[in-house]
Design a protein around this motif. Structure first.
Motif, PDB file in Angstrom:
ATOM      1  N   PRO A  90      41.990  46.933  37.752  1.00  0.00           N
ATOM      2  CA  PRO A  90      40.908  47.240  38.681  1.00  0.00           C
ATOM      3  C   PRO A  90      39.954  46.060  38.850  1.00  0.00           C
ATOM      4  CG  PRO A  90      40.773  48.614  36.701  1.00  0.00           C
ATOM      5  CD  PRO A  90      42.017  47.812  36.604  1.00  0.00           C
ATOM      6  N   LYS A  91      39.658  45.742  40.094  1.00  0.00           N
ATOM      7  CA  LYS A  91      38.818  44.580  40.368  1.00  0.00           C
ATOM      8  C   LYS A  91      37.362  44.817  40.018  1.00  0.00           C
ATOM      9  CE  LYS A  91      41.824  42.716  43.818  1.00  0.00           C
ATOM     10  NZ  LYS A  91      42.300  42.846  45.136  1.00  0.00           N
ATOM     11  N   ARG A  92      36.922  46.057  40.107  1.00  0.00           N
ATOM     12  CA  ARG A  92      35.515  46.359  39.842  1.00  0.00           C
ATOM     13  C   ARG A  92      35.391  47.232  38.608  1.00  0.00           C
ATOM     14  NH1 ARG A  92      31.937  47.826  44.577  1.00  0.00           N
ATOM     15  NH2 ARG A  92      30.581  46.396  43.489  1.00  0.00           N
ATOM     16  N   LEU A  93      35.881  46.743  37.509  1.00  0.00           N
ATOM     17  CA  LEU A  93      35.822  47.486  36.255  1.00  0.00           C
ATOM     18  C   LEU A  93      34.391  47.456  35.724  1.00  0.00           C
ATOM     19  CD1 LEU A  93      37.397  48.936  34.001  1.00  0.00           C
ATOM     20  CD2 LEU A  93      37.640  46.721  32.911  1.00  0.00           C
ATOM     21  N   ARG A  94      33.858  48.628  35.433  1.00  0.00           N
ATOM     22  CA  ARG A  94      32.504  48.711  34.886  1.00  0.00           C
ATOM     23  C   ARG A  94      32.583  48.686  33.371  1.00  0.00           C
ATOM     24  NH1 ARG A  94      27.894  50.864  37.809  1.00  0.00           N
ATOM     25  NH2 ARG A  94      27.265  51.298  35.688  1.00  0.00           N
TER      26      ARG A  94
END
Length: 71
Positions: free
Chosen positions: A60-64
């Motif tokens: 995932p590119k926007r991993l939190r």
């Protein structure tokens, strides 16, 4: 001049170490593939061609990342 030679020598040693590391990784991968071929031909073929060409697994590119720590 001595600093430049020392820097070049350092970079050369780093490159040699990287090549040795990659060679070891490749050798391990080749050994694992040979073992898989002897163990299970179906899994070996799937590993060679990719298990499912239609299903692409990506990170995932926007991993939190959790930023709060518990009390």
């Amino acid at each position: 001049d001595a600093i430049e030679r020392a820097w070049a020598l350092l970079k050369q040693k780093e490159a040699v170490a990287k090549v040795a590391e990659l060679r070891g990784m490749y050798e391990s991968m080749r050994n694992a593939m040979e073992e898989l071929e002897r163990t299970d031909r179906r899994l070996f073929e799937a590993a060679k061609t990719g298990s499912d060409q239609n299903e692409v697994v990506t990170f995932p590119k926007r991993l939190r990342v959790p930023t709060e720590t518990p009390p």
